[in-house]
Design an enzyme around this catalytic site. Structure first.
Site, PDB file in Angstrom:
ATOM      1  N   GLU A 238       0.526  11.862 -92.763  1.00 42.24           N
ATOM      2  CA  GLU A 238       0.818  11.002 -93.925  1.00 42.24           C
ATOM      3  C   GLU A 238      -0.330  11.207 -94.898  1.00 42.24           C
ATOM      4  O   GLU A 238      -1.443  10.715 -94.680  1.00 42.24           O
ATOM      5  CB  GLU A 238       0.879   9.527 -93.503  1.00 42.24           C
ATOM      6  CG  GLU A 238       1.942   9.199 -92.468  1.00 42.24           C
ATOM      7  CD  GLU A 238       3.340   9.111 -93.057  1.00 42.24           C
ATOM      8  OE1 GLU A 238       3.491   9.203 -94.296  1.00 42.24           O
ATOM      9  OE2 GLU A 238       4.291   8.971 -92.274  1.00 42.24           O
ATOM     10  N   CYS A 273      -2.111   5.247-101.290  1.00 40.34           N
ATOM     11  CA  CYS A 273      -1.423   6.543-101.335  1.00 40.34           C
ATOM     12  C   CYS A 273      -0.265   6.480-102.305  1.00 40.34           C
ATOM     13  O   CYS A 273       0.082   7.471-102.928  1.00 40.34           O
ATOM     14  CB  CYS A 273      -0.959   6.943 -99.950  1.00 40.34           C
ATOM     15  SG  CYS A 273       0.031   5.679 -99.154  1.00 40.34           S
TER      16      CYS A 273
HETATM   17  P1  NAD Z   1      -9.839  11.642 -95.103  1.00 38.55           P
HETATM   18  O1  NAD Z   1      -8.918  12.805 -95.021  1.00 38.55           O
HETATM   19  O2  NAD Z   1     -11.161  11.855 -95.712  1.00 38.55           O
HETATM   20  O3  NAD Z   1     -10.098  11.015 -93.653  1.00 38.55           O
HETATM   21  C1  NAD Z   1      -9.053  10.528 -92.843  1.00 38.55           C
HETATM   22  C2  NAD Z   1      -9.497  10.508 -91.401  1.00 38.55           C
HETATM   23  O4  NAD Z   1      -9.692  11.833 -90.942  1.00 38.55           O
HETATM   24  C3  NAD Z   1     -10.802   9.769 -91.147  1.00 38.55           C
HETATM   25  O5  NAD Z   1     -10.651   8.990 -89.986  1.00 38.55           O
HETATM   26  C4  NAD Z   1     -11.790  10.907 -90.929  1.00 38.55           C
HETATM   27  O6  NAD Z   1     -12.889  10.548 -90.133  1.00 38.55           O
HETATM   28  C5  NAD Z   1     -10.921  11.925 -90.240  1.00 38.55           C
HETATM   29  N1  NAD Z   1     -11.372  13.324 -90.308  1.00 38.55           N
HETATM   30  C6  NAD Z   1     -12.116  13.931 -91.263  1.00 38.55           C
HETATM   31  N2  NAD Z   1     -12.262  15.253 -90.983  1.00 38.55           N
HETATM   32  C7  NAD Z   1     -11.605  15.485 -89.832  1.00 38.55           C
HETATM   33  C8  NAD Z   1     -11.370  16.652 -89.039  1.00 38.55           C
HETATM   34  N3  NAD Z   1     -11.846  17.840 -89.371  1.00 38.55           N
HETATM   35  N4  NAD Z   1     -10.631  16.520 -87.906  1.00 38.55           N
HETATM   36  C9  NAD Z   1     -10.113  15.335 -87.547  1.00 38.55           C
HETATM   37  N5  NAD Z   1     -10.296  14.204 -88.264  1.00 38.55           N
HETATM   38  C10 NAD Z   1     -11.030  14.268 -89.403  1.00 38.55           C
HETATM   39  O7  NAD Z   1      -9.020  10.517 -95.904  1.00 38.55           O
HETATM   40  P2  NAD Z   1      -9.490   9.046 -96.325  1.00 38.55           P
HETATM   41  O8  NAD Z   1     -10.502   9.138 -97.414  1.00 38.55           O
HETATM   42  O9  NAD Z   1      -9.816   8.237 -95.134  1.00 38.55           O
HETATM   43  O10 NAD Z   1      -8.140   8.450 -96.904  1.00 38.55           O
HETATM   44  C11 NAD Z   1      -7.714   8.663 -98.205  1.00 38.55           C
HETATM   45  C12 NAD Z   1      -6.532   9.615 -98.252  1.00 38.55           C
HETATM   46  O11 NAD Z   1      -5.493   9.132 -97.396  1.00 38.55           O
HETATM   47  C13 NAD Z   1      -5.890   9.701 -99.631  1.00 38.55           C
HETATM   48  O12 NAD Z   1      -5.559  11.044 -99.914  1.00 38.55           O
HETATM   49  C14 NAD Z   1      -4.637   8.844 -99.477  1.00 38.55           C
HETATM   50  O13 NAD Z   1      -3.634   9.160-100.414  1.00 38.55           O
HETATM   51  C15 NAD Z   1      -4.252   9.149 -98.077  1.00 38.55           C
HETATM   52  N6  NAD Z   1      -3.372   8.101 -97.530  1.00 38.55           N
HETATM   53  C16 NAD Z   1      -2.065   8.416 -97.279  1.00 38.55           C
HETATM   54  C17 NAD Z   1      -1.208   7.441 -96.786  1.00 38.55           C
HETATM   55  C18 NAD Z   1       0.241   7.751 -96.517  1.00 38.55           C
HETATM   56  O14 NAD Z   1       0.885   6.952 -95.846  1.00 38.55           O
HETATM   57  N7  NAD Z   1       0.798   8.854 -96.980  1.00 38.55           N
HETATM   58  C19 NAD Z   1      -1.680   6.147 -96.550  1.00 38.55           C
HETATM   59  C20 NAD Z   1      -3.018   5.858 -96.805  1.00 38.55           C
HETATM   60  C21 NAD Z   1      -3.849   6.867 -97.296  1.00 38.55           C
END
Ligand code: NAD
Length: 468
Positions: A238, A273
């Site tokens: 997502e 999002c």
């Molecule tokens: P992010 O991608 O920076 O991090 C998300 C998660 O991934 C965190 O828990 C982080 O620690 C982990 N992570 C980072 N690198 C990783 C790796 N290499 N392997 C495994 N895990 C890893 O995103 P964020 O800043 O937490 O969230 C914001 C983003 O999420 C925005 O782009 C937003 O649009 C999206 N979002 C989407 C939805 C949806 O339902 N489509 C909902 C909420 C947020």
């Protein structure tokens, strides 16, 4: 063990320092999860549901305390944190009401003459559903209660166990979820919280796991898909959005639409999002719309997230301010005009002025790349075809919205826009009854809706032939 530092984004000061998980502790937790799964799956659905119901009730009772924790570590205004936590039980109710029917075995050929089934020589065809097993849930910080529970509630109800890694920016909230689930009766090894950032997430993917459910950015989602690829397990992503809205020339009240869309763009500081990220307004009503929109934005109260009147707090991640500054500068360099905001607020904390840009076009990043902050571009268009083409001119495809008096006109436009969700006269909205899914860079798979339950089970096909 390394240390994870939790900051308060409103002040820039340290809130807590926590021991973070490392590769060894993550491997131990994954092994414990594997061991615990069969017993959890062997419990009756009613037993698992009673525990989740208790969790739901505790959430309601503890809402205000939990909101304080969430607000302190993410900067989300307290009223909005209370709103999120207050709405989570409703989502849990959807799962409580709908999971059992999705687990029930079904005859594959119900229209076949029933007496023939099971008769000597006849083949009975039946589908049953097995839980996935060990589910990894890597989560985001912006709506941690929503996006977390969308995954771990149906996972637990269907008999899987969960390794939950909250975002490093919502870790205290993630730990509170674990405490509450354990208090409700979920065994410790059935739901475990992994503390850490990207390295901890990456280490989780190296374990013996049966599915990955991720909420976060497209960049991280792509890394997760690559890391999980050879495991042959379901990977659900997502991801972000660049959600467009088209305001057609036939709306009855452009000013009221503008006020509603300002909320859709700036609620939670635009860190949703499905936040409205760009607006196309028909030339016939553009002046009235832009004026009212800017007025609404200038009326938003920015301040301490702990204060009940605050609508805009700090950004959760200070680093995002550089992205916003870059988008504003890029737009201004290419001819855009600022009607509000445009820069970081002086002083402590990660505050950015709510920003409205007009005279924008699609050479500018602000119209095509996710902003994930309090900034919007409003572009004037001359008709439906131009609006449709511009709405599609991005790699993302999460939601899209049309405001018009004419339902058929809106449906015509929306059916041509690449998006998982289509809104008519509304925006920035999620329903537990509908699948939440993205197209393109917005991800794969669905959470919520019946589709968001089925992804937690594996079908098993039975060919049962009684001896002749
Ligand atoms: P992010 O991608 O920076 O991090 C998300 C998660 O991934 C965190 O828990 C982080 O620690 C982990 N992570 C980072 N690198 C990783 C790796 N290499 N392997 C495994 N895990 C890893 O995103 P964020 O800043 O937490 O969230 C914001 C983003 O999420 C925005 O782009 C937003 O649009 C999206 N979002 C989407 C939805 C949806 O339902 N489509 C909902 C909420 C947020």
């Amino acid at each position: 063990m390394s240390v994870l530092t939790i900051n308060n984004p409103a002040t820039g000061t340290v809130l807590r320092e926590l021991p973070a998980d490392d590769a060894n502790s993550i491997a131990r937790k994954a092994a414990a999860a594997r061991k615990a799964q069969p017993a959890w799956a062997a419990r009756s659905f009613e037993e698992r549901a009673a525990i989740i119901r208790k969790f739901r009730d505790l959430l309601g009772e503890r809402r205000d305390t939990l909101a304080l924790t969430q607000s302190a570590e993410t900067g989300k205004p307290i009223s909005q944190a209370r709103g999120e936590i207050g709405a989570t039980p409703g989502r849990i109710d959807f799962f409580l009401a709908n999971v059992q029917s999705q687990l029930a075995a079904r005859l594959a050929k119900p229209d076949v003459d029933v007496p023939a089934i099971g008769a000597p020589g006849e083949t009975e065809e039946v589908v049953t559903f097995d839980p996935l097993g060990v589910v990894v849930n890597i989560s985001a910080w912006n709506y941690p209660w929503f996006v977390g529970s969308n995954v771990y509630v149906p996972a637990l109800l269907t008999g899987s166990v969960v390794l939950y890694k909250p975002s490093e920016f919502a870790t205290l909230t993630g730990m509170a979820m674990a405490d509450l689930l354990h208090e409700a009766g979920v065994p410790k090894d059935v739901f475990q919280c992994i503390v850490g950032g990207g390295l901890a997430g990456a280490a989780l993917l190296e374990q013996d796991i049966d599915g990955v459910f991720f909420t976060g950015s497209h960049g991280t989602g792509a890394k997760i898909a690559a890391a999980a690829g050879s495991k042959m397990i379901p990977v659900q992503l997502e991801l972000g959005g660049k959600d467009p809205v088209y305001v057609a020339d036939d709306v009855a009240d452009p000013e009221a639409v503008a006020a509603g869309l300002a909320d859709g763009a700036f609620y939670n500081n635009g860190q949703s999002c499905c936040a409205v990220e760009r607006i196309y307004v028909h030339r016939a009503i553009a002046d009235a719309f832009r004026g009212a929109f800017t007025q609404a934005v200038k009326g938003f109260v920015m301040g301490d997230p702990a204060a009940s009147e605050t609508y805009l707090g700090p950004l959760t991640r200070d680093a995002q301010i550089a992205v916003l500054e870059g988008q504003v500068q890029d737009a201004l360099d290419k001819g855009a005009t600022l009607l509000a905001g445009g820069k970081r607020v002086d002083g402590p904390g990660a505050y950015f002025e709510p920003t409205v840009l007009v005279d924008v076009n699609h050479t500018m990043d602000v119209m095509r790349e996710e902003s994930f902050g309090p900034i919007i571009g409003i572009q004037v268009v001359d008709g439906d075809d131009e609006a449709t083409a511009l709405m599609n001119d991005t790699e993302y495809g999460l939601t899209a919205s049309v405001y018009s008096r004419d339902r058929a006109r809106a449906a015509r436009i929306l059916s041509r826009v690449r998006s998982g969700t289509a809104y008519w006269n509304c925006c920035d909205r999620v329903s537990p009854y509908l699948p939440w899914s993205g197209r393109g860079h917005s991800g794969v798979g669905s959470t919520l809706g019946l589709e968001g339950i089925r992804c937690f089970v594996k079908p098993r096909a039975w060919h049962l032939r009684a001896p002749a």
